[in-house]
Write a protein that holds these residues in place. Structure first.
Motif, PDB file in Angstrom:
ATOM      1  N   ALA A   1      23.393  42.090  42.212  1.00 44.98           N
ATOM      2  CA  ALA A   1      22.553  42.408  43.366  1.00 44.98           C
ATOM      3  C   ALA A   1      23.360  42.961  44.531  1.00 44.98           C
ATOM      4  O   ALA A   1      22.838  43.731  45.348  1.00 44.98           O
ATOM      5  N   SER A   2      24.637  42.587  44.624  1.00 43.16           N
ATOM      6  CA  SER A   2      25.454  43.043  45.753  1.00 43.16           C
ATOM      7  C   SER A   2      25.743  44.537  45.699  1.00 43.16           C
ATOM      8  O   SER A   2      26.198  45.110  46.686  1.00 43.16           O
ATOM      9  N   VAL A   3      25.483  45.174  44.549  1.00 41.56           N
ATOM     10  CA  VAL A   3      25.632  46.625  44.468  1.00 41.56           C
ATOM     11  C   VAL A   3      24.628  47.300  45.384  1.00 41.56           C
ATOM     12  O   VAL A   3      24.919  48.329  45.999  1.00 41.56           O
ATOM     13  N   ARG A   4      23.440  46.699  45.510  1.00 42.38           N
ATOM     14  CA  ARG A   4      22.380  47.291  46.331  1.00 42.38           C
ATOM     15  C   ARG A   4      22.199  46.579  47.678  1.00 42.38           C
ATOM     16  O   ARG A   4      21.682  47.177  48.615  1.00 42.38           O
TER      17      ARG A   4
ATOM     18  N   LEU B   1      28.125  35.241  46.521  1.00 43.39           N
ATOM     19  CA  LEU B   1      29.322  35.081  45.698  1.00 43.39           C
ATOM     20  C   LEU B   1      30.235  33.987  46.239  1.00 43.39           C
ATOM     21  O   LEU B   1      30.978  33.348  45.474  1.00 43.39           O
ATOM     22  N   TYR B   2      30.198  33.765  47.534  1.00 48.23           N
ATOM     23  CA  TYR B   2      31.002  32.719  48.161  1.00 48.23           C
ATOM     24  C   TYR B   2      30.192  31.434  48.364  1.00 48.23           C
ATOM     25  O   TYR B   2      30.728  30.333  48.239  1.00 48.23           O
ATOM     26  N   ILE B   3      28.898  31.580  48.689  1.00 53.28           N
ATOM     27  CA  ILE B   3      28.075  30.402  48.978  1.00 53.28           C
ATOM     28  C   ILE B   3      27.915  29.525  47.746  1.00 53.28           C
ATOM     29  O   ILE B   3      27.984  28.283  47.841  1.00 53.28           O
TER      30      ILE B   3
ATOM     31  N   ALA C   1      26.141  33.550  39.995  1.00 52.72           N
ATOM     32  CA  ALA C   1      27.224  34.407  40.483  1.00 52.72           C
ATOM     33  C   ALA C   1      27.128  35.805  39.876  1.00 52.72           C
ATOM     34  O   ALA C   1      27.344  36.812  40.563  1.00 52.72           O
ATOM     35  N   TYR C   2      26.802  35.860  38.592  1.00 56.34           N
ATOM     36  CA  TYR C   2      26.655  37.175  37.951  1.00 56.34           C
ATOM     37  C   TYR C   2      25.475  37.936  38.559  1.00 56.34           C
ATOM     38  O   TYR C   2      25.575  39.142  38.807  1.00 56.34           O
ATOM     39  N   ALA C   3      24.366  37.224  38.794  1.00 59.53           N
ATOM     40  CA  ALA C   3      23.205  37.866  39.419  1.00 59.53           C
ATOM     41  C   ALA C   3      23.541  38.346  40.832  1.00 59.53           C
ATOM     42  O   ALA C   3      23.126  39.435  41.248  1.00 59.53           O
TER      43      ALA C   3
ATOM     44  N   GLY D   1      28.109  50.787  46.944  1.00 63.43           N
ATOM     45  CA  GLY D   1      27.708  49.447  46.538  1.00 63.43           C
ATOM     46  C   GLY D   1      28.593  48.871  45.449  1.00 63.43           C
ATOM     47  O   GLY D   1      28.916  47.671  45.468  1.00 63.43           O
ATOM     48  N   ARG D   2      29.005  49.683  44.506  1.00 61.87           N
ATOM     49  CA  ARG D   2      29.883  49.208  43.427  1.00 61.87           C
ATOM     50  C   ARG D   2      31.270  48.853  43.960  1.00 61.87           C
ATOM     51  O   ARG D   2      31.892  47.900  43.486  1.00 61.87           O
ATOM     52  N   PHE D   3      31.753  49.606  44.914  1.00 61.74           N
ATOM     53  CA  PHE D   3      33.034  49.275  45.531  1.00 61.74           C
ATOM     54  C   PHE D   3      32.939  47.923  46.241  1.00 61.74           C
ATOM     55  O   PHE D   3      33.849  47.086  46.123  1.00 61.74           O
ATOM     56  N   ARG D   4      31.863  47.714  46.985  1.00 57.40           N
ATOM     57  CA  ARG D   4      31.668  46.453  47.708  1.00 57.40           C
ATOM     58  C   ARG D   4      31.564  45.281  46.738  1.00 57.40           C
ATOM     59  O   ARG D   4      32.198  44.236  46.922  1.00 57.40           O
ATOM     60  N   ALA D   5      30.766  45.441  45.692  1.00 60.07           N
ATOM     61  CA  ALA D   5      30.580  44.356  44.718  1.00 60.07           C
ATOM     62  C   ALA D   5      31.884  44.021  44.004  1.00 60.07           C
ATOM     63  O   ALA D   5      32.209  42.850  43.805  1.00 60.07           O
ATOM     64  N   GLU D   6      32.652  45.042  43.629  1.00 64.26           N
ATOM     65  CA  GLU D   6      33.899  44.807  42.911  1.00 64.26           C
ATOM     66  C   GLU D   6      34.908  44.069  43.791  1.00 64.26           C
ATOM     67  O   GLU D   6      35.567  43.124  43.332  1.00 64.26           O
ATOM     68  N   LEU D   7      35.038  44.471  45.040  1.00 63.61           N
ATOM     69  CA  LEU D   7      36.005  43.844  45.932  1.00 63.61           C
ATOM     70  C   LEU D   7      35.683  42.368  46.145  1.00 63.61           C
ATOM     71  O   LEU D   7      36.550  41.493  45.997  1.00 63.61           O
ATOM     72  N   HIS D   8      34.441  42.051  46.460  1.00 65.65           N
ATOM     73  CA  HIS D   8      34.092  40.657  46.748  1.00 65.65           C
ATOM     74  C   HIS D   8      34.036  39.804  45.489  1.00 65.65           C
ATOM     75  O   HIS D   8      34.257  38.589  45.556  1.00 65.65           O
ATOM     76  N   ASN D   9      33.760  40.409  44.354  1.00 65.24           N
ATOM     77  CA  ASN D   9      33.820  39.654  43.104  1.00 65.24           C
ATOM     78  C   ASN D   9      35.245  39.200  42.812  1.00 65.24           C
ATOM     79  O   ASN D   9      35.471  38.084  42.340  1.00 65.24           O
TER      80      ASN D   9
END
Length: 396
Positions: free
Chosen positions: A339-342, A350-352, A333-335, A278-286
């Motif tokens: 949340a994207s970690v889980r 993050l895009y919307i 965006a921060y929230a 989840g942290r990898f996914r959140a970091e990449l899309h952020n």
């Protein structure tokens, strides 16, 4: 020719304001963060050069986060100045459409987005990676040169280090307790040890000792060794950041310390990735969504006060609305990043969020005369208490 000179004039004002705000805000926040690292000099015996290197490596992250806000504030300042000097009224009287004035701001926004993109995709992860390596070296120097003989010193949360005496460049009578993982604490005891650098990594080479580990079944295992290499990245305070066991262990970098290319081509079989997917996914899309926010923030500011208005036409309300919308977008965006970690669904937010702000702002800029009266009536009740308070303060 007139329009080109007008674009250069507006671009100059906005660029100077954006640079001043970016430098000012970054400097203030950097100083507050630098003060937290004073312990490098006072408590860990490092040089002023190391101190500034550690603090400067955090600058790319600050610039990437502050640049969209600085652009937003510079846009508000420029448009408010043009309106206060009646220049917007003159431009409208000369036949310059409000949306035509966005051209110099778009140029500045593209430059800001490129800077944010460069910082988040390349510079920031490289800086975090260098910082991780430097902190590891600092801890190695801290163990060898700063810890006093006979003292038990807490290096990080849950890690305690002690040695009896120093003999040349070797430490004698070493004891280290690692309780970062409460479920599996470890105790290292060795007769001697010394710090060495191997391929850019710092190791504590232990000789003639034991490792005691408490297992999950409430049993204790004791391992004896003649020589053992303890990777000092194990002292980073992150139990999943690399155990440091064995001679060939390498530092396991966190998602924010890995390059964007590495995140895009991540090995799904890596054990650390399985634990922190989840942290990898959140970091990449952020990182990928970060360049959208300067565009959204500039358009929000222009949609709010891009047209010539008087104070009686609700300019203060428009300013307050723009600030609230940008604040809500940034907090949202921060929230969403958290949340994207889980949740993989939160990644889309993050895009919307910036894209929705861009679409709505462009609609207001193009069809502002039709939409603004309706929005003004809709938001007026929200700001009525603040306006009433301001009126009372002026009377007082």
């Amino acid at each position: 020719m007139f329009l080109k000179r007008l674009d250069r004039y507006i671009l100059k004002i906005a660029t100077v304001a954006a640079i001043v705000l970016l430098v000012g805000l970054t400097s203030v926040i950097w100083v507050t963060q630098a003060l937290r690292e004073v312990d490098l000099i006072t408590g860990k015996g490092q040089t002023v050069l190391i101190f500034f290197t550690v603090t400067l490596l955090s600058l790319p992250a600050l610039v990437a986060g502050i640049a969209p806000v600085a652009l937003f504030m510079a846009t508000l300042y420029t448009l408010n100045r043009l309106n206060s000097d009646s220049e917007l009224i003159v431009m409208n009287a000369a036949g310059v459409a409000p949306h035509r004035l966005t051209r110099p701001f778009i140029v500045l926004t593209i430059a800001t987005s490129l800077i944010v993109c460069w910082m988040t995709l390349s510079v920031m992860p490289a800086g975090f990676r260098m910082l991780r390596d430097l902190i590891t070296l600092i801890r190695a120097d801290f163990v060898a040169n700063v810890v006093k003989e006979g003292q038990f010193v807490s290096l990080d949360s849950g890690v305690t280090f002690h040695y009896r005496e120093k003999s040349g460049d070797a430490l004698v009578g070493i004891f280290m307790q690692d309780r970062r993982d409460p479920k599996q604490p470890s105790i290292y005891i060795a007769e001697r040890g010394r710090t060495v650098d191997v391929d850019g990594n710092s190791f504590l080479m232990l000789e003639k000792g034991t490792i005691q580990r408490e297992n999950r079944q409430d049993t204790t295992s004791i391992i004896s060794f003649e020589r053992y290499a303890l990777n000092l990245s194990a002292l980073s305070g992150d139990p999943t950041g690399g155990s440091g066991e064995g001679d060939g262990d390498k530092v396991t970098y966190k998602p924010r310390e890995r390059s964007t290319w590495a995140l895009l081509n991540q090995d799904p079989n890596e054990s650390y990735y399985k634990l922190q997917e989840g942290r990898f996914r959140a970091e990449l899309h952020n990182r990928l969504s970060a360049p959208l926010y300067p565009i959204a923030f500039m358009l929000i500011a222009f949609a709010a006060i891009g047209e010539a208005r008087t104070t009686r036409q609700g300019r203060a309300v428009a300013l307050q609305s723009a600030i609230l919308i940008v604040s809500a977008t940034r907090i949202g965006a921060y929230a969403a990043w958290t949340a994207s970690v889980r949740s993989s669904f939160a990644v889309w937010l993050l895009y919307i969020l910036p894209l929705a702000a861009i679409v709505i702002s462009v609609s207001l800029i193009v069809f502002g005369q039709r939409l603004r009266p309706f929005l003004g009536r809709l938001t007026a009740p929200l700001f009525a208490p603040f306006n009433l308070l301001a009126a009372r303060l002026r009377r007082a």
